[in-house]
Design a protein around this motif. Structure first.
Motif, mmCIF file in Angstrom:
data_model
loop_
_atom_site.group_PDB
_atom_site.id
_atom_site.type_symbol
_atom_site.label_atom_id
_atom_site.label_comp_id
_atom_site.label_asym_id
_atom_site.label_seq_id
_atom_site.Cartn_x
_atom_site.Cartn_y
_atom_site.Cartn_z
ATOM 1 N N ASP A 30 -8.371 -2.206 -5.273
ATOM 2 C CA ASP A 30 -7.553 -3.344 -5.690
ATOM 3 C C ASP A 30 -6.201 -3.208 -5.000
ATOM 4 O O ASP A 30 -5.479 -2.235 -5.220
ATOM 5 C CB ASP A 30 -7.397 -3.342 -7.217
ATOM 6 N N LEU A 31 -5.843 -4.188 -4.171
ATOM 7 C CA LEU A 31 -4.618 -4.113 -3.392
ATOM 8 C C LEU A 31 -3.376 -4.104 -4.280
ATOM 9 O O LEU A 31 -2.443 -3.346 -4.050
ATOM 10 C CB LEU A 31 -4.548 -5.283 -2.408
ATOM 11 N N THR A 32 -3.363 -4.904 -5.335
ATOM 12 C CA THR A 32 -2.208 -4.968 -6.230
ATOM 13 C C THR A 32 -1.978 -3.625 -6.912
ATOM 14 O O THR A 32 -0.846 -3.130 -6.991
ATOM 15 C CB THR A 32 -2.407 -6.060 -7.290
ATOM 16 N N MET A 33 -3.048 -3.035 -7.399
ATOM 17 C CA MET A 33 -2.945 -1.739 -8.068
ATOM 18 C C MET A 33 -2.499 -0.664 -7.072
ATOM 19 O O MET A 33 -1.678 0.197 -7.401
ATOM 20 C CB MET A 33 -4.284 -1.347 -8.691
ATOM 21 N N ALA A 34 -3.017 -0.719 -5.860
ATOM 22 C CA ALA A 34 -2.652 0.271 -4.851
ATOM 23 C C ALA A 34 -1.171 0.165 -4.490
ATOM 24 O O ALA A 34 -0.470 1.171 -4.385
ATOM 25 C CB ALA A 34 -3.516 0.086 -3.608
ATOM 26 N N VAL A 35 -0.684 -1.060 -4.316
ATOM 27 C CA VAL A 35 0.720 -1.257 -3.966
ATOM 28 C C VAL A 35 1.622 -0.830 -5.121
ATOM 29 O O VAL A 35 2.641 -0.153 -4.916
ATOM 30 C CB VAL A 35 0.982 -2.723 -3.561
ATOM 31 N N ALA A 36 1.260 -1.198 -6.339
ATOM 32 C CA ALA A 36 2.074 -0.837 -7.496
ATOM 33 C C ALA A 36 2.123 0.679 -7.673
ATOM 34 O O ALA A 36 3.193 1.259 -7.935
ATOM 35 C CB ALA A 36 1.519 -1.496 -8.753
ATOM 36 N N THR A 37 0.996 1.325 -7.529
ATOM 37 C CA THR A 37 0.956 2.774 -7.674
ATOM 38 C C THR A 37 1.735 3.456 -6.547
ATOM 39 O O THR A 37 2.429 4.445 -6.772
ATOM 40 C CB THR A 37 -0.503 3.267 -7.692
ATOM 41 N N THR A 38 1.620 2.919 -5.352
ATOM 42 C CA THR A 38 2.365 3.473 -4.222
ATOM 43 C C THR A 38 3.868 3.351 -4.453
ATOM 44 O O THR A 38 4.633 4.293 -4.206
ATOM 45 C CB THR A 38 1.981 2.763 -2.916
ATOM 46 N N LEU A 39 4.302 2.186 -4.941
ATOM 47 C CA LEU A 39 5.725 2.004 -5.237
ATOM 48 C C LEU A 39 6.179 2.958 -6.343
ATOM 49 O O LEU A 39 7.291 3.498 -6.296
ATOM 50 C CB LEU A 39 6.007 0.561 -5.624
ATOM 51 N N MET A 40 5.312 3.154 -7.325
ATOM 52 C CA MET A 40 5.654 4.069 -8.399
ATOM 53 C C MET A 40 5.801 5.499 -7.866
ATOM 54 O O MET A 40 6.761 6.196 -8.192
ATOM 55 C CB MET A 40 4.582 4.039 -9.491
ATOM 56 N N MET A 41 4.889 5.921 -7.016
ATOM 57 C CA MET A 41 4.969 7.266 -6.449
ATOM 58 C C MET A 41 6.152 7.381 -5.489
ATOM 59 O O MET A 41 6.800 8.423 -5.419
ATOM 60 C CB MET A 41 3.671 7.627 -5.718
ATOM 61 N N LEU A 42 6.465 6.311 -4.772
ATOM 62 C CA LEU A 42 7.616 6.318 -3.886
ATOM 63 C C LEU A 42 8.917 6.457 -4.679
ATOM 64 O O LEU A 42 9.812 7.212 -4.304
ATOM 65 C CB LEU A 42 7.636 5.038 -3.051
ATOM 66 N N SER A 43 8.987 5.752 -5.806
ATOM 67 C CA SER A 43 10.182 5.881 -6.647
ATOM 68 C C SER A 43 10.264 7.268 -7.276
ATOM 69 O O SER A 43 11.354 7.832 -7.424
ATOM 70 C CB SER A 43 10.208 4.798 -7.724
ATOM 71 N N LEU A 44 9.132 7.831 -7.639
ATOM 72 C CA LEU A 44 9.118 9.194 -8.174
ATOM 73 C C LEU A 44 9.579 10.198 -7.113
ATOM 74 O O LEU A 44 10.379 11.096 -7.399
ATOM 75 C CB LEU A 44 7.713 9.552 -8.673
ATOM 76 N N GLY A 45 9.102 10.034 -5.882
ATOM 77 C CA GLY A 45 9.564 10.893 -4.787
ATOM 78 C C GLY A 45 11.051 10.723 -4.536
ATOM 79 O O GLY A 45 11.765 11.690 -4.291
ATOM 80 N N GLY A 46 11.535 9.478 -4.593
ATOM 81 C CA GLY A 46 12.972 9.233 -4.433
ATOM 82 C C GLY A 46 13.769 9.882 -5.542
ATOM 83 O O GLY A 46 14.875 10.390 -5.305
ATOM 84 N N LEU A 47 13.229 9.856 -6.750
ATOM 85 C CA LEU A 47 13.893 10.522 -7.866
ATOM 86 C C LEU A 47 13.998 12.021 -7.617
ATOM 87 O O LEU A 47 15.039 12.625 -7.869
ATOM 88 C CB LEU A 47 13.129 10.246 -9.161
ATOM 89 N N PHE A 48 12.928 12.622 -7.119
ATOM 90 C CA PHE A 48 12.962 14.050 -6.796
ATOM 91 C C PHE A 48 14.017 14.347 -5.732
ATOM 92 O O PHE A 48 14.764 15.320 -5.839
ATOM 93 C CB PHE A 48 11.595 14.536 -6.316
ATOM 94 N N LEU A 49 14.076 13.497 -4.699
ATOM 95 C CA LEU A 49 15.076 13.691 -3.646
ATOM 96 C C LEU A 49 16.491 13.555 -4.204
ATOM 97 O O LEU A 49 17.394 14.315 -3.863
ATOM 98 C CB LEU A 49 14.859 12.690 -2.513
#
Length: 104
Positions: A30-49
C-alpha cells in the motif's frame, strides 16, 4: 561539529528509513501506508540526530564550565596563598618585635 561525527547517524537513519519502506512495501503493498511509515521513521531518525546534537552541545557546555571553575579555583588558591604568606610574615615580624623588646 564535524561531518565525520554525524555521518554514522545519518547513514543509520537512511538505513532505518529504507528498511522500513521495504518492509511496508512488501507486507502491505500500500503506497499510502509505505509513505506514512517512511515519514514516521524519517522523523524518528531526525529526532535521534537532534538529540545527539543537543547532547553534544550539553557536553561542550559542561566542559567549558568545568574549565572555568578550575581556573577560578586556581585563582582563589593563589589569592589565599598570598594572604596566608602576608599573615605569616606579619606574625613573624610581630614575634620578632616582641622578642627584641623582651631582651632589652
Amino acid at each position: 561539529m564535524e561531518i565525520r561525527e554525524v555521518l554514522v547517524d545519518v547513514v543509520l537513519t537512511i538505513i532505518l528509513v529504507v528498511s522500513t519502506l521495504t518492509l511496508v512495501w512488501r507486507v502491505w503493498q500500500d503506497l499510502t501506508m509505505a509513505v506514512a511509515t517512511t515519514l514516521m521513521m524519517l522523523s524518528l531518525g531526525g529526532l535521534f540526530l537532534s538529540l545527539n546534537y543537543k547532547i553534544q552541545q550539553l557536553d561542550a557546555s559542561v566542559i567549558a564550565r568545568e574549565r572555568t571553575m578550575r581556573v577560578n579555583l586556581e585563582e582563589i588558591s593563589r589569592t589565599m596563598e598570598q594572604k596566608y604568606d602576608n599573615t605569616v610574615q606579619h606574625i613573624d615580624a610581630t614575634v620578632n618585635d616582641i622578642t627584641r623588646r623582651m631582651y632589652r
